[in-house]
Design a protein around this motif. Structure first.
Motif, PDB file in Angstrom:
ATOM      1  N   LEU A   1      44.734  53.145  23.743  1.00 13.23           N
ATOM      2  CA  LEU A   1      43.671  52.109  23.579  1.00 13.23           C
ATOM      3  C   LEU A   1      42.890  52.410  22.161  1.00 13.23           C
ATOM      4  O   LEU A   1      43.347  53.445  21.628  1.00 13.23           O
ATOM      5  CB  LEU A   1      42.341  52.499  24.433  1.00 13.23           C
ATOM      6  CG  LEU A   1      41.647  53.533  24.400  1.00 13.23           C
ATOM      7  CD1 LEU A   1      40.518  54.052  23.402  1.00 13.23           C
ATOM      8  CD2 LEU A   1      40.841  53.854  25.738  1.00 13.23           C
ATOM      9  N   LEU A   2      42.470  51.280  21.536  1.00 10.70           N
ATOM     10  CA  LEU A   2      42.030  51.425  19.985  1.00 10.70           C
ATOM     11  C   LEU A   2      40.536  51.051  20.359  1.00 10.70           C
ATOM     12  O   LEU A   2      40.226  49.888  20.837  1.00 10.70           O
ATOM     13  CB  LEU A   2      42.591  50.502  19.312  1.00 10.70           C
ATOM     14  CG  LEU A   2      41.921  50.582  17.765  1.00 10.70           C
ATOM     15  CD1 LEU A   2      42.032  52.149  17.306  1.00 10.70           C
ATOM     16  CD2 LEU A   2      42.424  49.654  16.630  1.00 10.70           C
ATOM     17  N   TYR A   3      39.671  51.977  20.177  1.00 13.53           N
ATOM     18  CA  TYR A   3      38.159  51.534  20.016  1.00 13.53           C
ATOM     19  C   TYR A   3      37.755  50.916  18.796  1.00 13.53           C
ATOM     20  O   TYR A   3      38.133  51.511  17.703  1.00 13.53           O
ATOM     21  CB  TYR A   3      36.974  52.698  20.192  1.00 13.53           C
ATOM     22  CG  TYR A   3      35.694  52.779  19.742  1.00 13.53           C
ATOM     23  CD1 TYR A   3      34.946  52.097  20.395  1.00 13.53           C
ATOM     24  CD2 TYR A   3      35.480  53.377  18.611  1.00 13.53           C
ATOM     25  CE1 TYR A   3      33.587  51.800  19.931  1.00 13.53           C
ATOM     26  CE2 TYR A   3      34.163  53.102  18.059  1.00 13.53           C
ATOM     27  CZ  TYR A   3      33.127  52.524  18.566  1.00 13.53           C
ATOM     28  OH  TYR A   3      32.025  52.548  17.937  1.00 13.53           O
ATOM     29  N   ILE A   4      37.350  49.819  18.842  1.00 13.77           N
ATOM     30  CA  ILE A   4      36.612  48.843  17.660  1.00 13.77           C
ATOM     31  C   ILE A   4      35.255  48.740  17.672  1.00 13.77           C
ATOM     32  O   ILE A   4      34.964  48.159  18.485  1.00 13.77           O
ATOM     33  CB  ILE A   4      37.755  47.744  17.317  1.00 13.77           C
ATOM     34  CG1 ILE A   4      39.115  47.914  17.547  1.00 13.77           C
ATOM     35  CG2 ILE A   4      37.245  47.140  16.217  1.00 13.77           C
ATOM     36  CD1 ILE A   4      40.103  46.832  17.411  1.00 13.77           C
ATOM     37  N   ARG A   5      34.446  49.370  16.891  1.00 13.92           N
ATOM     38  CA  ARG A   5      33.125  49.236  16.637  1.00 13.92           C
ATOM     39  C   ARG A   5      32.746  47.830  16.558  1.00 13.92           C
ATOM     40  O   ARG A   5      33.584  47.056  15.867  1.00 13.92           O
ATOM     41  CB  ARG A   5      32.490  50.097  15.684  1.00 13.92           C
ATOM     42  CG  ARG A   5      30.887  50.143  15.940  1.00 13.92           C
ATOM     43  CD  ARG A   5      30.341  51.063  14.869  1.00 13.92           C
ATOM     44  NE  ARG A   5      30.717  50.783  13.327  1.00 13.92           N
ATOM     45  CZ  ARG A   5      30.196  50.020  12.452  1.00 13.92           C
ATOM     46  NH1 ARG A   5      29.257  48.998  13.210  1.00 13.92           N
ATOM     47  NH2 ARG A   5      30.656  50.067  11.513  1.00 13.92           N
ATOM     48  N   GLU A   6      31.844  47.343  17.264  1.00 10.70           N
ATOM     49  CA  GLU A   6      31.553  45.916  17.356  1.00 10.70           C
ATOM     50  C   GLU A   6      31.115  45.522  16.009  1.00 10.70           C
ATOM     51  O   GLU A   6      30.255  46.112  15.107  1.00 10.70           O
ATOM     52  CB  GLU A   6      30.328  45.603  18.367  1.00 10.70           C
ATOM     53  CG  GLU A   6      30.069  44.496  18.930  1.00 10.70           C
ATOM     54  CD  GLU A   6      29.097  44.073  19.928  1.00 10.70           C
ATOM     55  OE1 GLU A   6      28.911  45.119  20.329  1.00 10.70           O
ATOM     56  OE2 GLU A   6      28.799  43.007  20.022  1.00 10.70           O
ATOM     57  N   GLY A   7      31.738  44.221  15.553  1.00 12.03           N
ATOM     58  CA  GLY A   7      31.384  43.953  14.183  1.00 12.03           C
ATOM     59  C   GLY A   7      32.433  44.138  13.261  1.00 12.03           C
ATOM     60  O   GLY A   7      32.438  43.639  12.001  1.00 12.03           O
ATOM     61  N   ILE A   8      33.392  45.024  13.375  1.00 11.41           N
ATOM     62  CA  ILE A   8      34.417  45.337  12.630  1.00 11.41           C
ATOM     63  C   ILE A   8      35.561  44.317  12.645  1.00 11.41           C
ATOM     64  O   ILE A   8      35.745  43.779  13.649  1.00 11.41           O
ATOM     65  CB  ILE A   8      34.934  46.818  12.947  1.00 11.41           C
ATOM     66  CG1 ILE A   8      33.861  47.754  12.504  1.00 11.41           C
ATOM     67  CG2 ILE A   8      36.293  47.030  12.073  1.00 11.41           C
ATOM     68  CD1 ILE A   8      34.285  49.010  12.870  1.00 11.41           C
ATOM     69  N   ASN A   9      35.983  43.809  11.361  1.00 12.97           N
ATOM     70  CA  ASN A   9      36.959  42.642  11.523  1.00 12.97           C
ATOM     71  C   ASN A   9      38.500  43.483  11.251  1.00 12.97           C
ATOM     72  O   ASN A   9      38.675  44.296  10.199  1.00 12.97           O
ATOM     73  CB  ASN A   9      36.641  42.017  10.153  1.00 12.97           C
ATOM     74  CG  ASN A   9      37.675  40.683  10.284  1.00 12.97           C
ATOM     75  OD1 ASN A   9      38.200  40.299  11.292  1.00 12.97           O
ATOM     76  ND2 ASN A   9      37.726  40.116   9.014  1.00 12.97           N
ATOM     77  N   ILE A  10      39.509  43.217  12.289  1.00 14.32           N
ATOM     78  CA  ILE A  10      40.723  43.642  12.343  1.00 14.32           C
ATOM     79  C   ILE A  10      41.736  42.593  12.493  1.00 14.32           C
ATOM     80  O   ILE A  10      41.369  41.750  13.155  1.00 14.32           O
ATOM     81  CB  ILE A  10      40.895  44.813  13.477  1.00 14.32           C
ATOM     82  CG1 ILE A  10      39.995  46.052  13.328  1.00 14.32           C
ATOM     83  CG2 ILE A  10      42.417  45.357  13.640  1.00 14.32           C
ATOM     84  CD1 ILE A  10      40.570  47.180  12.439  1.00 14.32           C
ATOM     85  N   ALA A  11      42.863  42.544  11.769  1.00 11.27           N
ATOM     86  CA  ALA A  11      43.723  41.665  11.951  1.00 11.27           C
ATOM     87  C   ALA A  11      44.718  41.832  12.778  1.00 11.27           C
ATOM     88  O   ALA A  11      45.250  43.180  13.002  1.00 11.27           O
ATOM     89  CB  ALA A  11      44.469  41.408  10.552  1.00 11.27           C
ATOM     90  N   PRO A  12      45.014  41.039  13.895  1.00 11.11           N
ATOM     91  CA  PRO A  12      46.022  41.392  14.886  1.00 11.11           C
ATOM     92  C   PRO A  12      47.415  41.675  14.261  1.00 11.11           C
ATOM     93  O   PRO A  12      47.727  41.211  13.214  1.00 11.11           O
ATOM     94  CB  PRO A  12      45.950  40.291  15.942  1.00 11.11           C
ATOM     95  CG  PRO A  12      45.577  39.009  15.168  1.00 11.11           C
ATOM     96  CD  PRO A  12      44.505  39.749  13.972  1.00 11.11           C
TER      97      PRO A  12
END
Ligand SMILES: Cc1ncc(COP(=O)(O)O)c(C=O)c1O
Length: 381
Positions: free
Chosen positions: A209-220
């Motif tokens: 899993l990857l936790y991504i804090r809400e609001g962070i922009n990550i490119a797939p």
């Protein structure tokens, strides 16, 4: 011959309770989570319940968890995904990261990003002040492993996260070895992105899993059907994810007691091994994983120890499982200031759920004799 497994940092056996949870997904519950019919919807319910359970382990919201196939994939997504989504161009990592972080950073360097590697002290610890100094206006992300897979050292990630927060820089931690072993609270620890892997916590291989804090922009990195909120296309491996969640639930219930047992065995092992002449502890004596022992012996090669121990039915390693097939000295041990020959003399023993005092006593009976035997024929002594 009885076999004793002491390489739990490389991978863990699946807990029978986890296997039981997974069984239906290999037969009747095979639906695709994207399907509208009841098979699909049943799978979707299990997926979302699993997300909720795993989010709970680190005090995250379920919508902040993205499922991947492994920690390697999560780390690639964290580094490359945040770099590709940003207009800035600088990434900071520590010198004791796992290969999948190091290689992702190297790939980014080849593709125009600037990489800074922060060195560690003799215990393998990062000084948060060094991170502070290395951050520039161009810094996108800082990535520091939570607990070392090789030497077990636990990093001051709350402090590092605080610095990143103040500087408005993303903070990622590879928690593959700490998730499901020590307490993690992403909010209190100022973590923006966190990696975890199922097969390190008695779950199956094939889920991370990857936790991504809400609001962070990550490119797939994977494009396709738009699963996992568009961040990780591919049909979801529901059975493995359900197993991952079941493994995490066991940790929530039993982790505290299990750690007490592991710490006792770990400390006994360290104490006894350090009685062998010319032996030294690698990693931090106090801030270390409950299950990690890493010792080095003068004039002895770790590989020879691993082979000899295997002949006695004991499985341990010299370091990271991914690099143990190469004869290169561990970059982690070199980063702590060891010379290549000292790094080569290291042995990693990692304990787990089924390790008993009897196993440790057997190791303590066998290992000193093996060290002595190898030393007698060493050309370096
Ligand atoms: C710290 C760390 N990061 C990443 C990985 C890679 O994990 P996976 O096998 O899930 O890709 C490992 C496993 O060896 C690890 O120990």
């Amino acid at each position: 011959m009885k076999r004793i497994y002491l390489d739990y940092a490389a991978t863990t056996p699946v807990d029978p309770r986890v296997s039981k949870t997974m069984e239906p997904f290999l037969s009747e519950n095979f639906g695709n989570t994207m399907s509208l019919h009841s098979f699909g919807q049943e799978a979707k319910i299990v997926l979302e319940e699993s997300r909720e359970k795993l989010a709970g382990v680190i005090n995250a919201n379920p919508n902040e968890i993205i499922f991947t196939s492994s920690a390697t994939e999560s780390n690639n997504l964290a580094l490359k995904g945040s770099a590709l989504a940003s207009k800035k161009g600088h990434i900071i990592i520590s010198s004791i990261e796992h290969h999948c972080v190091v290689e992702s950073a190297k790939w980014l360097a080849k593709n125009g990003f600037e990489i800074t590697e922060i060195s560690v002290d003799k215990f393998g610890k990062v000084n948060p002040e060094d991170i502070k100094k290395a951050i520039t206006e161009k810094t996108i992300l800082v990535s520091v492993i939570h607990a070392s897979n090789e030497i077990g050292t636990i990093q001051p990630i709350t402090e590092i996260g605080k610095i990143c927060k103040e500087k408005n820089v993303l903070f990622h931690t590879d928690a593959s070895q700490s998730f499901g072993k020590i307490l993690i609270d992403v909010k209190k620890m100022n973590i923006d992105l966190l990696t975890a892997s199922s097969h390190k916590i008695y779950g199956p291989k094939g889920a991370g899993l990857l936790y991504i804090r809400e609001g962070i922009n990550i490119a797939p990195l994977l494009h396709g059907g738009g699963q996992e909120n568009g961040l990780r296309s591919s049909t979801v491996n529901v059975g493995a994810i359900a197993g991952f969640a079941a493994a995490a639930e066991i940790y929530k219930k039993e982790g505290k007691k299990e750690n007490q047992k592991l710490i006792k065995l770990r400390d006994k092992l360290i104490k006894e091994l350090l009685k062998i002449k010319g032996s030294h502890l690698n990693g931090d004596p106090k801030k270390r994983l409950p299950n990690n022992v890493n010792v080095r012996f003068d004039f002895v090669e770790g590989e020879s120890l691993v082979i000899q121990l295997d002949m006695h039915g004991i499985a341990c390693s010299t370091g990271s499982a991914c690099s143990s097939a190469t004869l290169e000295p561990s970059h982690v041990l070199l980063a702590t200031g060891l010379k290549p020959e000292q790094a080569h003399g290291s042995l990693r023993i990692t304990l787990g759920r089924w390790t008993t005092e009897k196993d440790i006593n057997y190791l303590l009976k066998v290992l000193p004799k093996i060290v002595k035997k190898i030393r007698e024929i060493s050309p370096f002594k």
